[in-house]
Design a protein around this motif. Sequence first.
Motif, PDB file in Angstrom:
ATOM      1  N   GLU A  32     -16.057  14.605 -13.563  1.00  0.00           N
ATOM      2  CA  GLU A  32     -14.701  15.149 -13.965  1.00  0.00           C
ATOM      3  C   GLU A  32     -14.765  16.828 -14.300  1.00  0.00           C
ATOM      4  OE1 GLU A  32     -15.565  11.008 -15.296  1.00  0.00           O
ATOM      5  OE2 GLU A  32     -16.671  12.932 -15.894  1.00  0.00           O
ATOM      6  N   PHE A  33     -15.843  17.176 -14.677  1.00  0.00           N
ATOM      7  CA  PHE A  33     -15.892  18.626 -14.923  1.00  0.00           C
ATOM      8  C   PHE A  33     -15.902  19.325 -13.462  1.00  0.00           C
ATOM      9  CE2 PHE A  33     -18.775  22.463 -15.694  1.00  0.00           C
ATOM     10  CZ  PHE A  33     -17.749  23.126 -16.717  1.00  0.00           C
ATOM     11  N   CYS A  35     -14.418  18.670 -10.893  1.00  0.00           N
ATOM     12  CA  CYS A  35     -12.971  18.385 -10.410  1.00  0.00           C
ATOM     13  C   CYS A  35     -11.953  19.556 -11.024  1.00  0.00           C
ATOM     14  CB  CYS A  35     -12.451  16.941 -10.742  1.00  0.00           C
ATOM     15  SG  CYS A  35     -13.014  15.816  -9.678  1.00  0.00           S
ATOM     16  N   GLU A  36     -12.318  20.276 -11.905  1.00  0.00           N
ATOM     17  CA  GLU A  36     -11.443  21.016 -12.575  1.00  0.00           C
ATOM     18  C   GLU A  36     -11.427  22.334 -12.081  1.00  0.00           C
ATOM     19  OE1 GLU A  36     -12.720  21.769 -16.596  1.00  0.00           O
ATOM     20  OE2 GLU A  36     -12.770  19.392 -17.229  1.00  0.00           O
ATOM     21  N   PHE A  37     -12.570  22.601 -10.851  1.00  0.00           N
ATOM     22  CA  PHE A  37     -12.664  24.107 -10.429  1.00  0.00           C
ATOM     23  C   PHE A  37     -11.650  24.200  -8.972  1.00  0.00           C
ATOM     24  CE2 PHE A  37     -16.016  23.444 -13.193  1.00  0.00           C
ATOM     25  CZ  PHE A  37     -15.982  24.825 -13.955  1.00  0.00           C
ATOM     26  N   ASP A  38     -11.164  25.290  -8.867  1.00  0.00           N
ATOM     27  CA  ASP A  38     -10.648  25.453  -7.603  1.00  0.00           C
ATOM     28  C   ASP A  38     -11.246  26.243  -6.549  1.00  0.00           C
ATOM     29  OD1 ASP A  38      -8.076  24.907  -9.028  1.00  0.00           O
ATOM     30  OD2 ASP A  38      -7.775  26.720  -9.710  1.00  0.00           O
ATOM     31  N   ARG A  54     -11.684  14.590  -6.503  1.00  0.00           N
ATOM     32  CA  ARG A  54     -11.254  13.196  -7.534  1.00  0.00           C
ATOM     33  C   ARG A  54     -12.876  12.677  -7.967  1.00  0.00           C
ATOM     34  NH1 ARG A  54     -12.014   8.650  -4.283  1.00  0.00           N
ATOM     35  NH2 ARG A  54     -11.844   9.219  -1.963  1.00  0.00           N
ATOM     36  N   VAL A  88     -15.209  29.242 -17.235  1.00  0.00           N
ATOM     37  CA  VAL A  88     -15.092  28.082 -18.296  1.00  0.00           C
ATOM     38  C   VAL A  88     -15.267  28.516 -19.536  1.00  0.00           C
ATOM     39  CG1 VAL A  88     -16.438  26.215 -18.891  1.00  0.00           C
ATOM     40  CG2 VAL A  88     -16.705  27.241 -16.674  1.00  0.00           C
TER      41      VAL A  88
END
Length: 171
Positions: A32-33, A35-38, A54, A88
């Motif tokens: 999940e962590f 998946c937070e990055f662009d 995902r 972060v």
Amino acid sequence: MAKKQFLEIGQIVNTHGLKGDVKVDPWCDGPEFICEFDEFYLKDGSTVEVERARVQKNSAIVKLKGVDTIEQADLMRRTVLFINRDDVELDDDVFFIQDILGCEVRDADTDKLYGKVTNVLKTGANDVYELKDDEGREFLIPVIDEVVIGTDIDKGVITIRPMKGIFDDED
């Protein structure tokens, strides 16, 4: 203690499908962590942009911009992905494992040095710090409020009140 600016977040371990998606093994709290990055940084300092990401079971399935075929994705296998720590914002009681490694572990009451953290084990219920003393003996410290009293990353010191039985020399 100098902190690393770029931190390893995971490694591309496989391709996924035919359109360039890659499977990333998380070296962090979880997929999940990731998946937070662009964008992610590579070892050479370049960046790769994330089109989408995902969670799938214990991995992240990531589509990187410019990686559009299974052949291109296959070339990315074994690539380690990094993040910039400035991207972060962590809660006050949350730390990067990289910053915990090497910290001295000291007694909160006597300042006795127990050793230095050599590994952080993810057990599910709570993390466990593995530490080694000057004689090479290894100890396991549960990361729970009753034991870990304070963590000062800037000074590289973790203060604890050990539970009975953690160290051999206790009554």
